[in-house]
Motif scaffolding. Sequence first.
Motif, PDB file in Angstrom:
ATOM      1  N   MET A  37      -4.682  -0.380  -3.749  1.00 50.79           N
ATOM      2  CA  MET A  37      -4.614   1.075  -3.637  1.00 50.79           C
ATOM      3  C   MET A  37      -4.991   1.764  -4.936  1.00 50.79           C
ATOM      4  O   MET A  37      -5.348   2.940  -4.932  1.00 50.79           O
ATOM      5  N   VAL A  38      -4.891   1.046  -6.059  1.00 52.43           N
ATOM      6  CA  VAL A  38      -5.371   1.645  -7.299  1.00 52.43           C
ATOM      7  C   VAL A  38      -6.721   1.054  -7.661  1.00 52.43           C
ATOM      8  O   VAL A  38      -7.073   0.939  -8.825  1.00 52.43           O
TER       9      VAL A  38
ATOM     10  N   THR B  25       0.822  -1.205   0.000  1.00 50.51           N
ATOM     11  CA  THR B  25       0.000   0.000   0.000  1.00 50.51           C
ATOM     12  C   THR B  25       0.854   1.253   0.000  1.00 50.51           C
ATOM     13  O   THR B  25       0.430   2.293  -0.483  1.00 50.51           O
ATOM     14  N   ARG B  26       2.050   1.175   0.550  1.00 45.41           N
ATOM     15  CA  ARG B  26       2.919   2.354   0.567  1.00 45.41           C
ATOM     16  C   ARG B  26       3.827   2.405  -0.653  1.00 45.41           C
ATOM     17  O   ARG B  26       4.100   3.475  -1.202  1.00 45.41           O
TER      18      ARG B  26
ATOM     19  N   VAL C 180       3.312   1.436  -3.595  1.00 41.32           N
ATOM     20  CA  VAL C 180       2.670   1.781  -4.861  1.00 41.32           C
ATOM     21  C   VAL C 180       2.790   3.271  -5.150  1.00 41.32           C
ATOM     22  O   VAL C 180       2.983   3.674  -6.295  1.00 41.32           O
ATOM     23  N   GLU C 181       2.707   4.097  -4.108  1.00 47.71           N
ATOM     24  CA  GLU C 181       2.828   5.540  -4.338  1.00 47.71           C
ATOM     25  C   GLU C 181       4.241   5.898  -4.771  1.00 47.71           C
ATOM     26  O   GLU C 181       4.455   6.744  -5.641  1.00 47.71           O
ATOM     27  N   ASP C 182       5.213   5.242  -4.152  1.00 46.57           N
ATOM     28  CA  ASP C 182       6.603   5.482  -4.549  1.00 46.57           C
ATOM     29  C   ASP C 182       6.778   5.078  -6.005  1.00 46.57           C
ATOM     30  O   ASP C 182       7.384   5.788  -6.802  1.00 46.57           O
TER      31      ASP C 182
ATOM     32  N   LEU D  24       4.434   4.884  -8.376  1.00 51.66           N
ATOM     33  CA  LEU D  24       3.732   5.800  -9.271  1.00 51.66           C
ATOM     34  C   LEU D  24       4.431   7.144  -9.351  1.00 51.66           C
ATOM     35  O   LEU D  24       4.467   7.771 -10.401  1.00 51.66           O
ATOM     36  N   ALA D  25       5.013   7.587  -8.237  1.00 54.26           N
ATOM     37  CA  ALA D  25       5.686   8.890  -8.246  1.00 54.26           C
ATOM     38  C   ALA D  25       6.947   8.839  -9.089  1.00 54.26           C
ATOM     39  O   ALA D  25       7.268   9.778  -9.797  1.00 54.26           O
TER      40      ALA D  25
END
Lengths: 181, 219
Positions: free
Chosen positions: A142-143, A53-54, A56-58, A60-61
Amino acid sequence: MSHPARRKPEYHKINKDLFVLTYGALVAQLCKDYEKDEDVNKYLDKMGYGIGTRLVEDFLARSCVRRCHSYSEIIDIIAQVAFKMYLGITPSVTCNNLSRNEFSLILDKNPLVEFVEELPAGRSSLCYCNLLCGILRGALEMVHLAADVTFLQDRLKGDSVTEIGITFLKKLDEKKYRRKK
Amino acid sequence: MAIFSVYVVNKAGGLIYQLDSYAPRAEAEKTFSYPLDLLLKLHDERVLVAFGQRDGIRVGHAVLAINGMDVNGKYTADGKEILEYLSNPANYPVSIRFGRPRLTSNEKLMLASMFHSLFAIGSQLSPEQGSSGIEMLETDTFKLHCFQTLTGIKFVVLADPRQAGIDSLLRKIYEIYSDFALKNPFYSLEMPIRCELFDQNLKLALEVAEKAGTFGPGS
């Protein structure tokens, strides 16, 4: 496939052995703490979920991937961009199911099991890399994509290849509005 | 300061982080003697100037401090009601600081969730399917830029209309969020961000963005 981030991504390198040994220590400790293989697998999956969950943001960023419009696009991105970015390997993708929502990732090289020869006696149904399944499941959730991720085949258990199966379940509804994926 | 504020809104529309980085523009502090020639009125738990604009003190400005001590809504720092205090000639001469009233954190929360809803309406109004939500909101004094990630988190930056490079700044803030907020093991997702490192790096990024004007490929 979109190009990598506009800025050159900064990858701080650490020793791969340190990472592999840390993972091994984690699994070994879980084996000491829990008798049953299912429990160890379950907790590995849970931990992986929290990481996914964490992470994925890294992902995507840093990778600037565009919105995907099909499950096969998503699987391709996972195999070719995400695995490459985090583990340095590129699994191959196969589609198992005609209705296009069951896929497999075939890993020919798996850095996490580099020092593992075979599973210990009495631990024959241990999924050593189950953390990866949890990570994928957490990241997809998360997406807004619910998925079932399991190991279909595992070299450590005697199979010829290591295969991770991803089955997409129904899309999670976002509460107020629906975005096209 | 060309970048005024940064807001981070979670998936449910709640505000999880807010940073104001503009220097207070119009603030005026003056010493007054009885009787006060400004007309003050109570509005929304604040004391505002209703009439009597002069010398940098404009209608709509709020009482920010009395005799150097910040006021607390409609009460002075000592707990007395401001309007009563100022109608008593014994308290004069008094020094009052006026300025544009700042938003309270509750108001910011409310505005963030309102923006979250408007963002969704933006994507529904679109004639094309699969449109994004509101990406930019423009007024004559500022531009609001919004970036929604694929996971539903929104990063909102309010900046000067002439400031360039906000898109790269938004991506940079996303990276900082993924590094310093998410990788902190004690930070729970969707909760208010209280991470020092996130604050520091965000302020640094804002400074760089203002100076450079843009994050070019070489930086």
